[in-house]
Design a protein around this motif. Structure first.
Motif, short mmCIF file in Angstrom:
data_model
loop_
_atom_site.label_atom_id
_atom_site.label_comp_id
_atom_site.label_asym_id
_atom_site.label_seq_id
_atom_site.Cartn_x
_atom_site.Cartn_y
_atom_site.Cartn_z
N MET A 1 0.85 -1.16 0.00
CA MET A 1 0.00 0.00 0.00
C MET A 1 0.91 1.23 0.00
O MET A 1 1.90 1.28 0.72
N ILE A 2 0.55 2.21 -0.83
CA ILE A 2 1.31 3.45 -0.89
C ILE A 2 0.73 4.43 0.12
O ILE A 2 -0.47 4.70 0.14
N ILE A 3 1.59 4.96 0.97
CA ILE A 3 1.21 5.97 1.96
C ILE A 3 1.84 7.29 1.51
O ILE A 3 3.05 7.37 1.33
N ARG A 4 1.01 8.29 1.35
CA ARG A 4 1.49 9.60 0.93
C ARG A 4 1.41 10.55 2.11
O ARG A 4 0.35 10.69 2.73
N MET A 5 2.52 11.19 2.43
CA MET A 5 2.59 12.11 3.57
C MET A 5 2.77 13.53 3.06
O MET A 5 3.51 13.77 2.12
N THR A 6 2.10 14.47 3.72
CA THR A 6 2.22 15.89 3.38
C THR A 6 2.57 16.64 4.65
O THR A 6 1.95 16.44 5.69
N LEU A 7 3.58 17.51 4.54
CA LEU A 7 4.02 18.30 5.68
C LEU A 7 4.08 19.76 5.25
O LEU A 7 4.76 20.10 4.28
N GLU A 8 3.36 20.63 5.96
CA GLU A 8 3.44 22.06 5.69
C GLU A 8 4.31 22.70 6.76
O GLU A 8 4.08 22.50 7.96
N VAL A 9 5.32 23.44 6.32
CA VAL A 9 6.24 24.13 7.23
C VAL A 9 6.01 25.62 7.11
O VAL A 9 6.11 26.17 6.01
N SER A 10 5.70 26.27 8.22
CA SER A 10 5.56 27.73 8.27
C SER A 10 6.82 28.30 8.90
O SER A 10 7.23 27.86 9.97
N ASN A 11 7.42 29.27 8.25
CA ASN A 11 8.63 29.90 8.76
C ASN A 11 8.25 31.13 9.56
O ASN A 11 7.97 32.18 9.02
N GLY A 12 8.26 30.98 10.87
CA GLY A 12 7.93 32.08 11.77
C GLY A 12 9.15 32.87 12.22
O GLY A 12 9.04 33.73 13.08
N THR A 13 10.31 32.58 11.65
CA THR A 13 11.53 33.29 12.03
C THR A 13 11.70 34.54 11.18
O THR A 13 10.95 34.76 10.23
N GLY A 14 12.71 35.32 11.48
CA GLY A 14 13.01 36.53 10.71
C GLY A 14 13.98 36.30 9.58
O GLY A 14 14.37 37.24 8.90
N ALA A 15 14.39 35.04 9.35
CA ALA A 15 15.35 34.73 8.29
C ALA A 15 14.82 33.59 7.43
O ALA A 15 13.96 32.83 7.86
N ALA A 16 15.37 33.48 6.24
CA ALA A 16 14.97 32.38 5.35
C ALA A 16 15.52 31.07 5.88
O ALA A 16 16.60 31.02 6.47
N LEU A 17 14.74 29.99 5.71
CA LEU A 17 15.17 28.66 6.12
C LEU A 17 15.68 27.91 4.89
O LEU A 17 14.96 27.77 3.90
N PRO A 18 16.91 27.40 4.95
CA PRO A 18 17.43 26.65 3.80
C PRO A 18 16.84 25.24 3.76
O PRO A 18 16.60 24.63 4.79
N VAL A 19 16.59 24.75 2.56
CA VAL A 19 16.17 23.37 2.35
C VAL A 19 17.23 22.75 1.45
O VAL A 19 17.40 23.17 0.30
N GLU A 20 17.97 21.81 2.00
CA GLU A 20 19.08 21.21 1.27
C GLU A 20 18.60 20.38 0.09
O GLU A 20 17.53 19.76 0.17
N PRO A 21 19.38 20.34 -0.99
CA PRO A 21 19.01 19.50 -2.13
C PRO A 21 18.87 18.04 -1.71
O PRO A 21 19.66 17.53 -0.92
N MET A 22 17.85 17.41 -2.22
CA MET A 22 17.59 15.98 -1.98
C MET A 22 17.38 15.65 -0.50
O MET A 22 17.57 14.52 -0.08
N SER A 23 17.02 16.65 0.30
CA SER A 23 16.76 16.37 1.72
C SER A 23 15.44 15.63 1.87
O SER A 23 14.56 15.73 1.03
N ARG A 24 15.33 14.89 2.95
CA ARG A 24 14.08 14.19 3.26
C ARG A 24 13.59 14.75 4.58
O ARG A 24 14.26 14.61 5.60
N GLU A 25 12.44 15.35 4.56
CA GLU A 25 11.87 15.93 5.78
C GLU A 25 11.06 14.91 6.56
O GLU A 25 10.80 15.11 7.74
#
Length: 115
Positions: A1-25
């Protein structure tokens, strides 16, 4: 069975958040021994919005602007009999080093079947 996960990230800081290439959250685990689900790749989505959201996890990385949001989507293949015993490990992006991941247990209770 395929399980699909969705994650919403809100950036509440004063700076940009980096997302590394090919990262898995998110990592999907199943069963009492928390075996890792097999990743599901190669799907094409006809919805342009879905393609845009999935672009966050492709080569090149990105940044979540201050006050902005990003949605991450991951899919994993698990045995049908293990759906009731799912665990998700969430690793959030951070501008100040690696954070300890969150471990969410009992995830099978919120899985919806979609055809």
């Amino acid at each position: 069975m395929i399980i699909r996960m969705t994650l919403e990230v809100s950036n509440g800081t004063g700076a940009a958040l980096p997302v590394e290439p090919m990262s898995r959250e998110m990592d999907l685990l199943y069963g009492p021994n928390r075996e890792e689900a097999q990743p599901v790749t190669g799907f094409s989505y006809p919805d342009p919005e879905e393609d845009r959201r999935k672009g966050l996890t492709q080569d090149g990385g990105t940044r979540i602007p201050a006050g902005g949001k990003a949605t991450f989507v991951e899919s994993g293949l698990v045995p049908a009999g293990s759906v009731s015993d799912l665990t998700v490990v969430v690793s959030l992006p951070s501008a100040d080093g690696i954070r300890d991941p969150f471990t969410l247990t009992g995830v099978g209770a919120v899985v919806k079947t979609v055809r």
